[in-house]
Design a protein around this motif. Structure first.
Motif: not given
Length: 278
Positions: A257-275
């Motif tokens: 829920q917290a991440l969804e709120r941040a996404v709605a504000l355009g305040q999240v960046v992400a990437a998939s990182l190999p394990l």
């Protein structure tokens, strides 16, 4: 079937590396420093992993499928625990514990963002890490949410402006528009799980190989479900948010829920990182 990477070779020297490759210094069998299951240097590809502290370096062994040969900077007290664990689980090979007073990768006392300047003199931002499963559609992905304790600026900046997300976008992280979408994999970056715990987030080193972007002051315990999801997909999703955007959430539903709120504000960046590891 032993692999000694260039960065490990540069730390232990050509003579020691050649003795390892020739079989003089390598054990016939070992307990993998990542997955903790037995390995055999004669029948399966094996990686050399050099744990480096402030005063000591210890060479351990791992299945190549679990973790590549590399140098892992760790805090000295953490290294003492690793030495104890290794010595209890397998006989120590002669000459593999060596003084390291001038190694180039000392372990940081606290997990901070490399190359980031503190917002004010003496007040460096610390990177907090929250581990959890985040659904991408119906599939749970092992995820890390990285959030600094304060503004993170560019090198030399004294404005106090928070440029944390800009710095990560410069490195290849992408803005998130939908949490259900799996972000693209970021070349050169990886998440290091060694000895069954989360140790570090690695980024490409200028001279080749990998170096720590974030490192746990003490290895972080993750849930079995998190480890299973990471192992099944061989990757971890890293989300990054500005200070105060998500906070510490006690449950995965609240984290989403917290991440969804941040996404709605355009305040999240992400990437998939190999394990790296299991």
């Amino acid at each position: 079937m032993l692999d000694v990477s260039d960065e490990v070779r540069s730390e232990i020297g050509d003579d020691e590396a050649d003795r390892l490759l020739g079989g003089d210094r390598a054990p016939d069998s070992y307990e993998c420093t990542s997955c903790r299951t037995p390995g055999d240097t004669h029948v399966e590809p094996t990686s050399t992993v050099l744990f480096v502290g402030d005063e000591t370096a210890v060479l351990a062994f791992a299945h190549a499928r679990c973790i590549p040969s590399q140098v892992v900077p760790v805090a000295e007290e953490q290294l003492v625990g690793a030495v104890r664990s290794i010595n209890q689980s397998q006989p120590a090979a002669p000459g593999l514990t060596v003084p390291a007073p001038d190694l180039a990768l000392p372990a940081p006392a606290t997990p901070t963002a490399p190359a980031a300047q503190p917002p004010a003199p003496g007040q460096a931002a610390i990177l907090g890490i929250t581990c959890g499963l985040v659904l991408h559609g119906k599939v749970g992905h092992a995820s890390l949410v990285v959030e600094p304790t304060g503004p993170v600026g560019r090198p030399g900046s004294t404005s106090g402006e928070d440029e944390f997300l800009d710095l990560l976008q410069d490195a290849g992280f992408q803005p998130v528009a939908d949490l259900d979408e799996t972000p693209e994999q970021l070349p050169g970056w990886s998440v290091l799980v060694a000895m069954g715990k989360l140790h570090a987030i690695l980024q490409p080193a200028a001279a080749g190989g990998s170096t720590g972007w974030w490192q746990a002051h003490q290895p972080l315990q993750v849930t079995d479900a998190w480890r299973m999801a990471a192992s099944q997909l061989s990757e971890v999703t890293m989300y990054a948010v500005p200070a105060g955007m998500v906070g510490r959430q006690p449950r995965e539903d609240l984290l989403r829920q917290a991440l969804e709120r941040a996404v709605a504000l355009g305040q999240v960046v992400a990437a998939s990182l190999p394990l790296a590891g299991t």
